[in-house]
Design a protein around this motif. Sequence first.
Motif, PDB file in Angstrom:
ATOM      1  N   ALA A   1       0.854  -1.192   0.000  1.00 40.47           N
ATOM      2  CA  ALA A   1       0.000   0.000   0.000  1.00 40.47           C
ATOM      3  C   ALA A   1       0.886   1.235   0.000  1.00 40.47           C
ATOM      4  N   GLY A   2       0.286   2.377  -0.297  1.00 39.29           N
ATOM      5  CA  GLY A   2       1.031   3.625  -0.315  1.00 39.29           C
ATOM      6  C   GLY A   2       0.150   4.788   0.088  1.00 39.29           C
ATOM      7  N   VAL A   3       0.758   5.964   0.150  1.00 39.27           N
ATOM      8  CA  VAL A   3       0.059   7.202   0.500  1.00 39.27           C
ATOM      9  C   VAL A   3       0.385   8.227  -0.578  1.00 39.27           C
ATOM     10  N   ALA A   4      -0.640   8.955  -1.017  1.00 37.94           N
ATOM     11  CA  ALA A   4      -0.434   9.970  -2.058  1.00 37.94           C
ATOM     12  C   ALA A   4      -1.149  11.258  -1.676  1.00 37.94           C
ATOM     13  N   ILE A   5      -0.699  12.347  -2.251  1.00 34.52           N
ATOM     14  CA  ILE A   5      -1.389  13.635  -2.130  1.00 34.52           C
ATOM     15  C   ILE A   5      -1.929  13.953  -3.515  1.00 34.52           C
ATOM     16  N   ILE A   6      -3.263  13.956  -3.623  1.00 34.74           N
ATOM     17  CA  ILE A   6      -3.930  14.197  -4.900  1.00 34.74           C
ATOM     18  C   ILE A   6      -5.221  14.972  -4.657  1.00 34.74           C
ATOM     19  N   GLU A   7      -5.821  15.432  -5.736  1.00 30.17           N
ATOM     20  CA  GLU A   7      -7.169  15.989  -5.674  1.00 30.17           C
ATOM     21  C   GLU A   7      -8.153  14.819  -5.633  1.00 30.17           C
TER      22      GLU A   7
ATOM     23  N   LEU B   1      -0.663  22.138   6.040  1.00 33.96           N
ATOM     24  CA  LEU B   1      -0.555  23.206   5.049  1.00 33.96           C
ATOM     25  C   LEU B   1      -0.672  22.637   3.638  1.00 33.96           C
ATOM     26  N   LEU B   2      -1.838  22.066   3.361  1.00 32.81           N
ATOM     27  CA  LEU B   2      -2.133  21.507   2.044  1.00 32.81           C
ATOM     28  C   LEU B   2      -2.663  22.596   1.125  1.00 32.81           C
ATOM     29  N   GLY B   3      -2.465  22.403  -0.175  1.00 34.25           N
ATOM     30  CA  GLY B   3      -3.079  23.288  -1.150  1.00 34.25           C
ATOM     31  C   GLY B   3      -4.588  23.079  -1.163  1.00 34.25           C
TER      32      GLY B   3
ATOM     33  N   TRP C   1      -6.738  22.135  -3.265  1.00 33.15           N
ATOM     34  CA  TRP C   1      -7.285  20.935  -3.909  1.00 33.15           C
ATOM     35  C   TRP C   1      -6.565  19.662  -3.480  1.00 33.15           C
ATOM     36  N   GLN C   2      -5.661  19.750  -2.534  1.00 29.59           N
ATOM     37  CA  GLN C   2      -4.877  18.586  -2.139  1.00 29.59           C
ATOM     38  C   GLN C   2      -5.543  17.804  -1.008  1.00 29.59           C
ATOM     39  N   SER C   3      -5.534  16.498  -1.149  1.00 30.48           N
ATOM     40  CA  SER C   3      -6.002  15.576  -0.116  1.00 30.48           C
ATOM     41  C   SER C   3      -4.943  14.495   0.070  1.00 30.48           C
ATOM     42  N   ILE C   4      -4.917  13.924   1.253  1.00 26.55           N
ATOM     43  CA  ILE C   4      -4.005  12.826   1.557  1.00 26.55           C
ATOM     44  C   ILE C   4      -4.817  11.542   1.478  1.00 26.55           C
ATOM     45  N   VAL C   5      -4.383  10.605   0.626  1.00 25.17           N
ATOM     46  CA  VAL C   5      -5.138   9.373   0.445  1.00 25.17           C
ATOM     47  C   VAL C   5      -4.266   8.140   0.639  1.00 25.17           C
ATOM     48  N   LEU C   6      -4.875   7.114   1.199  1.00 23.93           N
ATOM     49  CA  LEU C   6      -4.291   5.786   1.241  1.00 23.93           C
ATOM     50  C   LEU C   6      -4.609   5.132  -0.092  1.00 23.93           C
ATOM     51  N   VAL C   7      -3.612   4.513  -0.712  1.00 21.87           N
ATOM     52  CA  VAL C   7      -3.797   3.816  -1.986  1.00 21.87           C
ATOM     53  C   VAL C   7      -3.529   2.334  -1.738  1.00 21.87           C
TER      54      VAL C   7
END
Length: 133
Positions: free
Chosen positions: A43-49, A105-107, A109-115
């Motif tokens: 698994a991983g973690v990403a910062i995406i919209e 301090l996210l932008g 449109w940025q979210s932190i997601v588990l992938v």
Amino acid sequence: MDSDVLDVDTATRRTVDLTEAVRTFCAGRRDGLCNVFVPHATAGVAIIETGAGSDADLVDALERLLPRDERYRHAHGTPGHGADHVLPALVSPSVTVPVGAGAPLLGIWQSIVLVDLNRDNPRRSVRLSFLGE
């Protein structure tokens, strides 16, 4: 350093938005860094919209890059499970986010997601760690 562990169910979704949990964890703290870490080999973690299709697009792209078939040497589990073990090389198992006055301090449109594309393990732990100034 302060730390907490989230228990996340990924049985019905490939991405899970962790942003609110991270905000809650950081609330009431000062400036510092928040690390989000998944102690799993698949698994991983990403910062995406999220919410506008990017999360589904990410899953689609990863599934194209990592097809679930018999090409993998790592061959236990469901067919194509070897692809799950390659995922953390593409989606890091951790991200670190700056925190100011108790807020990540996210932008905008940025979210932190588990992938998690792994169908063999639907229970995930996510460790949140805060290092203050």
